[in-house]
Design a protein around this motif. Sequence first.
Motif, short mmCIF file in Angstrom:
data_model
loop_
_atom_site.label_atom_id
_atom_site.label_comp_id
_atom_site.label_asym_id
_atom_site.label_seq_id
_atom_site.Cartn_x
_atom_site.Cartn_y
_atom_site.Cartn_z
N GLU A 77 15.60 1.21 8.31
CA GLU A 77 16.03 0.60 9.95
C GLU A 77 14.20 -0.15 9.15
O GLU A 77 12.87 -0.39 10.69
N PRO A 79 11.32 1.18 8.81
CA PRO A 79 9.89 1.91 9.63
C PRO A 79 8.43 1.10 9.03
O PRO A 79 8.37 2.00 8.32
N LEU A 80 7.58 0.72 10.13
CA LEU A 80 5.95 0.90 9.76
C LEU A 80 5.83 0.93 11.33
O LEU A 80 5.89 0.58 12.25
N TYR A 81 4.48 1.01 11.17
CA TYR A 81 3.35 1.22 12.16
C TYR A 81 2.89 -0.29 12.85
O TYR A 81 2.47 -1.04 12.10
N GLY A 83 1.31 -1.99 15.02
CA GLY A 83 -0.09 -1.96 15.92
C GLY A 83 -0.61 -1.66 14.83
O GLY A 83 -2.43 -2.73 14.51
N PHE A 84 -0.28 -1.51 12.96
CA PHE A 84 -1.22 -1.56 12.32
C PHE A 84 -1.38 -3.27 11.78
O PHE A 84 -0.14 -3.66 11.87
N THR A 85 -2.44 -3.43 10.88
CA THR A 85 -2.53 -4.56 10.22
C THR A 85 -2.26 -4.39 8.51
O THR A 85 -1.19 -3.58 8.12
N GLU A 88 -3.63 -2.24 7.10
CA GLU A 88 -4.42 -0.70 7.37
C GLU A 88 -2.34 0.04 7.12
O GLU A 88 -3.01 1.28 6.60
N ARG A 91 -4.19 0.80 3.65
CA ARG A 91 -4.44 1.70 4.06
C ARG A 91 -3.85 3.09 4.17
O ARG A 91 -4.41 4.73 4.53
N PHE A 92 -2.85 3.23 5.30
CA PHE A 92 -2.19 4.61 5.37
C PHE A 92 -1.20 4.89 4.06
O PHE A 92 -1.43 6.06 3.87
N LYS A 119 -0.90 -8.28 12.06
CA LYS A 119 -0.41 -6.79 12.67
C LYS A 119 0.99 -7.60 11.83
O LYS A 119 1.86 -8.25 11.75
N LEU A 135 5.01 -0.35 -0.10
CA LEU A 135 4.62 1.25 0.10
C LEU A 135 5.17 2.28 -0.52
O LEU A 135 4.27 3.03 -0.68
N TRP B 3 -8.48 9.09 9.17
CA TRP B 3 -8.25 7.35 9.51
C TRP B 3 -7.06 7.84 10.01
O TRP B 3 -7.41 7.14 11.25
N VAL B 4 -6.27 8.07 9.61
CA VAL B 4 -4.64 7.48 10.38
C VAL B 4 -4.25 7.71 11.98
O VAL B 4 -4.56 7.81 12.76
N ARG B 7 -6.80 6.04 14.17
CA ARG B 7 -6.18 4.24 14.32
C ARG B 7 -4.86 4.88 14.64
O ARG B 7 -4.58 3.87 15.43
N THR B 103 9.36 5.78 12.86
CA THR B 103 8.84 5.93 11.63
C THR B 103 8.01 7.36 11.60
O THR B 103 7.27 7.32 10.47
N LEU B 106 8.62 7.07 8.11
CA LEU B 106 7.83 6.64 7.51
C LEU B 106 7.46 7.75 7.04
O LEU B 106 6.80 8.04 6.24
#
Lengths: 274, 332
Positions: A77, A79-81, A83-85, A88, A91-92, A119, A135, B3-4, B7, B103, B106
Motif C-alpha cells: 500500500e 503507507p505514509l502519513y 498529513g506529513f510533508t 516531515e 524527519r520521521f 504534503k 524512507l 516529535w513524531v 506531530r 500506516t 510503516l
Amino acid sequence: MGSDVGFAVRANRLGMRYRGTWALRDCSFELAPGTVTALVGANGAGKSTLLVLAAGLRRPTEGTVEVRGDVGFVAQEKPLYRGFTVAETLRFGRATNLTWDQDYAEHLVGAARLPLDAKVGRLSGGHRARLALVLALGRRPDVLLLDEPLSEMDPVAREATAGTLMVAVAETGVTVVLSSHVIAELDGMCDHLLLLDRGGVRLAGDVDELIDAHRVVVAARGADFGDHEVVTAREGERQVTALLRLAGPPDLPEASPPALHELVVAYLRTGEAA
Amino acid sequence: MIWVAWRQHRAVLLSLAAYAVVFTGLVVFMHVRLASQLDAEEVAACFGQAPDRFCEDAKGYWDLRARLFNLDELARAAVFGFAALAGAFVGAPMFAREWEQRTHLLALSQSISPRRWFTTRVAVVLAATVLGAALLGAAQWWATMSLAAPLDVWKRLQPRYFEAQPVALIGYTLFAVALGIAAGLLLRRTLPAMAVTLVGVLGAVYAVRMFARPNYTTPVVATIPFDDPAQSASIDPGRWSLAQGFSDLDGRFVEDEEAAYEALSRCEQLPGEPGDARYVQCAADSGLTGTANLVHPGSRFWAFQFIEFGLFALAAAALIALSLWWLRKRST
C-alpha cells in the motif's frame, strides 16, 4: 560471494494461516547477501504474506523466517502519513531509526523531484511510492523488502527507481527482495528468482542458471523429449511448443533458452492448470 | 520520537487545549462577575450568618447567580465531558487510524521497537490531556472555593459536582484515553472505537457513582433528635446525603421507612404538639429517636477524590498494559 558468507534471508518450512486458509505453507529457501531476488507469483500466491513475515510484522503460524541485519520494508500500500510533508516524512525516518543517512535521503528526494514542503497526501501515487522507497533506503538497511515497488510508477520513474536500487546494491551490498506480477519490469534488475505458487515455493535459484536449465522446443506433435521434464506444452495443429526442464545435457537441436518472462509464465500456467 | 508523537496528534491536542481554555475562561469569568456583585461589607456580614442563609441580603448576587445557573451547569458538564472527549477523539483514533490507513506497517517496520513506539506516543498524549484536565478541574475547584460561590463548596462531594473536581477528573481522563487506546487497538476501526470509548467512560463513571462511591468509607448517621430540633442548625452543609430516614435507640439508621412512618403517624394522633415529651416518648416506644440522614461528611471530599482517582488510574494502567500485550502478541 561464497556460501561461507551465509544467508541474508532464510525461510524454513514457513507457513501462515489466515482464518482457516493457508496463505503460505511449507516454504523453504535461502537468499545470499547482496542478491537481488524477484519474488513472483499469481495474485494470492502468498508474496505479500511472505514479505510481511520476513519484515517481522506478523508471527508465522509455523516454521521460521530469519533475516540478518537491519530490514527495510515497503508494504504494497506504500503507507505514509498523509498529513506529513515530505520533509516531515524524512524527519520521521530519522526519529524512528537507529541509523539514518539524511544526506542520502535528501539526495534521493531531490533526484525524484519531490518538493520538501509538499504534503504527502497531495502527491501522486508514483511519487508516494518513491518517497516510501526513500524512507526504506534512508536507514541504510542490510536487507530491503519491497512489495510491488514499481506498480504505481510511470516508465521513466521505474527506470530511475531501478537505477537507484542498483546503485544502492553496488554501493552497500544491500540484499533486495522485490515482488511483482509484471515480470517484464524485473528483467535486468534481478539475479535471483523466487516463484511462489499457491503458498509454496515452485521455483527458486539464480536467474542465469534457471534459464540455462530450461529450453523452449518446437517439435512435431507426439515428439519424444526423452528424460527432460515437460513443464508446459502448447499444442498446435501439427506441432507442439514445449518448455522443458533439462535432465541432462541439452541434446535437442531445435531448442533455445527461454526468456525470463517465458520461464515465469510457463511455471505460473502449470499452477493454473493443476 | 516525541516529535513524531506530537506531530501525529498536535491537531486534536490543540483542539482539546482550545476547549479547555474556553471553558476555563467561562468559569473564571462567571465567578469574577459574581464576586463583583458582593462588596467587602456584605462579605464580612455574610460570614456572621449561618451557612444556609449565606448572604441572604445580597440580592444582586443571588439574581445574577440565578441567571448564570444554566451556564454554570453547562460548564460543569463540559468539564467532565473533557475526559470523555479526550478518550473518544485522542485515545480511540490513536492506533485504530494507523491500522485503518495501514500506516502501522510503516511505523512497525522502522527500527524503533513497537514497545517504544507505543509508550512514547501514549506518554505524550496522556501528559497533554492530563494537563488539560488539571486546568479545567482547577478552575472548578477555584470556583467552589472562591468567595463568590461558597455554596458550591457545600456541594462538591455531591454527584455532578464531584466529577468536575480536579483529582477525580484527571483519573477519568487517564481512564478515557486508555480505554480509547485499547478499543482502537482491539477493534482497529476508528468509529466503533470512539463509540465504545464514549459509552464505556459514561457507563463506568455512572456505575462508580451509583455503586462504588457511596461505599468508599462507611457512611455516618446524622440524627436530629425529636426532642432537640435546634440541632438542624448545625448540619454539616458539605455533606453528601445518601438516604433519609430515622435513627433508632442505638443510633442506627432505620431503613424500613414505611414501618417508621406508620409508627410516627400513630404518635402524631396523640393529643399535644408533635415534638413534645409525649410524642418523643411514643416515638421512642416504637424504637425511633429522631429523623436521620445517612451521610458522608464534607470533610471526606479529598479522600473521596483520591479514592476515585486511584480506581480510575488503576483501570487505566490495566488497559494500557492490555494494549501493550495485545500489540506484542499481534506483531513480534
